[in-house]
Design a protein around this motif. Structure first.
Motif, PDB file in Angstrom:
ATOM      1  N   PRO A   1       0.840  -1.201   0.000  1.00  0.00           N
ATOM      2  CA  PRO A   1       0.000   0.000   0.000  1.00  0.00           C
ATOM      3  C   PRO A   1       0.877   1.253   0.000  1.00  0.00           C
ATOM      4  O   PRO A   1       1.819   1.358   0.794  1.00  0.00           O
ATOM      5  CB  PRO A   1      -0.789  -0.119   1.303  1.00  0.00           C
ATOM      6  N   CYS A   2       0.565   2.186  -0.902  1.00  0.00           N
ATOM      7  CA  CYS A   2       1.380   3.396  -1.047  1.00  0.00           C
ATOM      8  C   CYS A   2       0.502   4.638  -1.098  1.00  0.00           C
ATOM      9  O   CYS A   2      -0.716   4.548  -1.292  1.00  0.00           O
ATOM     10  CB  CYS A   2       2.235   3.308  -2.311  1.00  0.00           C
ATOM     11  N   ALA A   3       1.153   5.796  -0.954  1.00  0.00           N
ATOM     12  CA  ALA A   3       0.436   7.075  -0.988  1.00  0.00           C
ATOM     13  C   ALA A   3       1.335   8.129  -1.616  1.00  0.00           C
ATOM     14  O   ALA A   3       2.568   8.020  -1.587  1.00  0.00           O
ATOM     15  CB  ALA A   3       0.043   7.501   0.427  1.00  0.00           C
ATOM     16  N   ALA A   4       0.700   9.156  -2.202  1.00  0.00           N
ATOM     17  CA  ALA A   4       1.439  10.261  -2.823  1.00  0.00           C
ATOM     18  C   ALA A   4       0.729  11.568  -2.513  1.00  0.00           C
ATOM     19  O   ALA A   4      -0.500  11.608  -2.415  1.00  0.00           O
ATOM     20  CB  ALA A   4       1.554  10.060  -4.325  1.00  0.00           C
ATOM     21  N   ILE A   5       1.510  12.649  -2.372  1.00  0.00           N
ATOM     22  CA  ILE A   5       0.962  13.977  -2.129  1.00  0.00           C
ATOM     23  C   ILE A   5       1.593  14.967  -3.091  1.00  0.00           C
ATOM     24  O   ILE A   5       2.786  14.886  -3.394  1.00  0.00           O
ATOM     25  CB  ILE A   5       1.203  14.430  -0.666  1.00  0.00           C
ATOM     26  N   GLU A   6       0.775  15.890  -3.610  1.00  0.00           N
ATOM     27  CA  GLU A   6       1.275  16.989  -4.416  1.00  0.00           C
ATOM     28  C   GLU A   6       1.214  18.254  -3.575  1.00  0.00           C
ATOM     29  O   GLU A   6       0.142  18.671  -3.142  1.00  0.00           O
ATOM     30  CB  GLU A   6       0.454  17.164  -5.692  1.00  0.00           C
ATOM     31  N   LEU A   7       2.371  18.868  -3.355  1.00  0.00           N
ATOM     32  CA  LEU A   7       2.450  20.089  -2.558  1.00  0.00           C
ATOM     33  C   LEU A   7       2.146  21.304  -3.421  1.00  0.00           C
ATOM     34  O   LEU A   7       2.036  21.204  -4.649  1.00  0.00           O
ATOM     35  CB  LEU A   7       3.833  20.209  -1.927  1.00  0.00           C
TER      36      LEU A   7
END
Length: 488
Positions: A358-364
Motif C-alpha cells: 500500500p502506497c500514498a502520494a501527495i502533491e504540494l
C-alpha cells in the motif's frame, strides 16, 4: 493553496443582492435555502478561497432583519431518518441546527413539521419542542401536491396549514436534508400572508449550479458529479432564454417544477413576477470568481475525487453503479480521466516499485510530489505526512522524527491491550506523538508547524483508508482519493 475566489466580495455583494430582493416584495421575503449553510466544503473545494462558513458570514450582515425557520418532515421523524455525514437522526439535527444558529447570534423563530398526517412520532417531537420553549407548527399532506393548483391554493390546501408567525423582513427556510418540504412551507406562507393582507415574496438560494457560468464549465460539471447519486442534470434554462434571449444555467428539477410554481404564484396573487426559475434565485457566487483557471483546475480534481468516492462506496457494498457510470460520462465532458490527477500516477508507480505494498502520494503547493509506502511501523498515510512535513521544514529525509523504540510500545498498547489488529500507527497517532516530542525535539516542532501548508494539497492512496485517517486529511484540508481496494 492558490486562491481563485474573492470571499470578501461575495459576502458584500450577496448580502446587498438579498436586500434588494426583500425590497422588491414589500419588505417581506421567504428565502428557501438549499445546500449547506455553515459547512459548505464542496464550494470551498471547487472555489478555492471560499470559506465553508461564507454564507453564515454573509447572513451576519443581515442578522438584525432575519429569522430562521427549520423544516422537518413528519415522515422522516417517523422513519428515524439519519444524516449519513453526522450519524444522527433528522429530529436531533433540527435541535443541533437551532443551537448552531443561535450560538452564532441568529434568531430561530420556529420549527415546522411538514407532511403531517397524524404520525405519533411527530406529535411526540412537537411536544418535546414545546417543552423546550420552541414554537412548532404542522403543515399537512395535500392530495395532488404540487400539480393540483386549484386545491393547493385554497382554504382546503395551504389554508389548512398552521400559519407560521414571523416578525422579521427576511425569513430563511432551511432543513436537515432534502425532501423536507422547504418550498411548500414558503408557498404556504405566501398564501396565508396574502389572506391576512400582507405582501410577501419567495426566492431560492442555491449555490450550484452557477447560473452565470457556462453549462460545461468544470465548476458546474463538478456539481453534477456531487449529485450523481440523485441524477441531477445541469441544463440551459429554457424559460430564461425565451424571456430574455440570454443563456442561464439551472438544473432539471427546478426547470421541471417552474410551470407548477408559476401557476401557484398566479393562484395566490393572480400573477407571477418571475419569468424563469433562474429569476427566482439570488445566487451571486459566479461574479466573485477571481481566477477562473484556478477554480477550473480545482473542479476537475473534485470530479475525480467524487469518482473515487463512488468507487469506494461500491467496494463497501453500495448498489451505485449508475452513480459511477454518470461520473465516468462527466469525465468526457471535462476532458479528463484519473491519470489527470498526478498523485494517482505517482502512488501507483510507487506501489509497483514496492512490490505491491500500500502506497500514498501527495502533491504540494509548489508542484513537488512525494510518496510513501507502508512499513511494519507506519501506514502509508502516516508515513506520507511525516515525509511531507519534513520536506516543508527543510529536514533531511534520512532523519527519523519518531524512533522505533517510541513506536513499539504504542503498537503493543494497540494490539495487546486494546485488541487492535493493525499495529501500524495511523495519522492521528503520529501527530499526537509528534506533539509530545515537540517539547524536547526542535525538528518535531518544526515539522508540526508545516501542517497549515498542507491545506489544498492533493493525496492519493492505493488502498482505502480507515475512517480515522480520512478524517485527519479532511481536517487538514487535503483533497483525498483512494483506490477501491480494502486493506488486507
Amino acid at each position: 493553496m492558490k486562491i481563485g475566489f474573492d470571499n470578501d466580495k461575495y459576502v458584500r455583494i450577496q448580502s446587498e443582492h438579498i436586500k434588494e430582493r426583500i425590497a422588491q416584495f414589500g419588505n417581506k421575503l421567504y428565502l428557501e435555502l438549499g445546500g449547506k449553510l455553515f459547512d459548505d466544503h464542496h464550494a470551498s473545494r471547487v472555489l478555492p478561497g471560499f470559506q465553508p462558513d461564507s454564507k453564515l458570514r454573509m447572513f451576519s450582515q443581515l442578522s438584525d432583519s432575519l429569522e430562521i425557520v427549520i423544516v422537518i418532515s413528519a415522515e422522516d421523524i417517523e422513519k428515524n431518518k439519519v444524516r449519513a455525514d453526522l450519524g444522527i437522526t433528522y429530529d436531533e439535527d433540527v435541535l443541533r441546527l437551532r443551537g448552531e444558529f443561535m450560538e452564532r447570534g441568529f434568531f430561530v423563530g420556529s420549527v415546522v413539521i411538514t407532511h403531517y398526517n397524524g404520525q405519533h412520532a411527530a406529535d411526540a417531537f412537537r411536544q418535546r419542542l414545546e417543552r423546550m420553549g420552541i414554537k412548532a407548527y404542522y403543515h399537512y399532506l395535500i392530495d395532488g401536491y404540487p400539480h393540483n393548483v386549484e386545491l393547493i391554493a385554497s382554504d382546503e390546501g395551504f389554508g389548512k396549514n398552521d400559519y407560521v408567525e414571523t416578525t422579521r423582513p427576511l425569513v430563511i427556510v432551511t432543513a436537515p436534508g432534502p425532501g423536507s418540504g422547504k418550498m411548500a412551507v414558503c408557498l404556504s406562507q405566501l398564501y396565508n400572508e396574502h389572506k391576512r393582507g400582507i405582501t410577501a415574496g419567495y426566492a431560492k438560494f442555491e449555490t450550484f449550479p452557477v447560473w452565470s457560468l457556462p453549462l460545461k464549465h468544470p465548476v458546474n460539471i463538478a456539481y453534477e458529479a456531487a449529485t450523481a447519486d440523485l441524477n441531477d442534470v445541469n441544463m440551459i434554462d429554457p424559460f430564461h432564454l425565451e424571456a430574455y434571449q440570454k443563456i442561464a444555467i439551472n438544473y432539471n428539477r427546478d426547470v421541471e417544477i417552474f410551470p407548477v410554481l408559476n401557476a401557484l404564484f398566479e393562484g395566490i396573487y393572480g400573477e407571477s413576477r418571475y419569468k424563469s426559475p433562474t429569476d427566482m434565485g439570488v445566487n451571486m457566487i459566479g461574479f466573485c470568481i477571481s481566477d477562473d483557471e484556478v477554480c477550473a483546475e480545482a473542479s476537475k480534481q473534485e470530479i475525480i475525487r467524487r469518482y473515487y468516492s463512488a468507487l469506494n462506496k461500491m467496494a463497501d457494498g453500495a448498489d451505485n453503479e449508475a452513480e459511477v457510470n454518470k461520473i465516468k460520462m462527466l469525465f468526457q465532458q471535462a476532458k479528463i480521466n484519473t491519470d489527470y490527477r498526478k498523485v494517482t500516477i505517482a502512488a501507483k508507480e510507487r506501489k509497483e516499485k514496492s512490490g505491491g505494498k500500500p502506497c500514498a502520494a501527495i502533491e504540494l503547493e509548489d508542484g513537488t510530489i512525494l510518496t510513501a509506502e507502508t512499513s511494519d511501523l507506519l501506514g502509508p498515510s502516516a508515513a506520507l505526512l511525516l515525509n511531507a512535513t519534513k520536506y516543508l521544514a527543510g529536514i533531511d529525509h534520512s532523519i527519523k522524527l519518531i524512533s522505533q523504540n517510541l513506536i513499539t510500545p504504542i503498537q503493543k498498547t494497540k494490539v495487546d491491550y486494546l485488541g487492535g489488529k493493525n499495529p501500524r500507527l495511523h495519522t492521528d497517532e503520529v501527530l499526537v506523538t509528534l506533539s509530545v516530542l515537540s517539547q524536547i525535539d526542535d525538528n518535531c516542532q518544526r515539522a508540526l508547524e508545516q501542517l497549515p501548508k498542507l491545506r489544498g494539497c492533493q493525496v492519493h492512496t492505493t488502498v482505502m483508508l480507515s475512517e480515522v485517517d480520512q478524517k485527519i486529511f479532511k481536517k487538514l484540508g487535503i483533497g483525498l482519493t483512494c483506490d477501491p481496494i480494502k486493506k488486507r
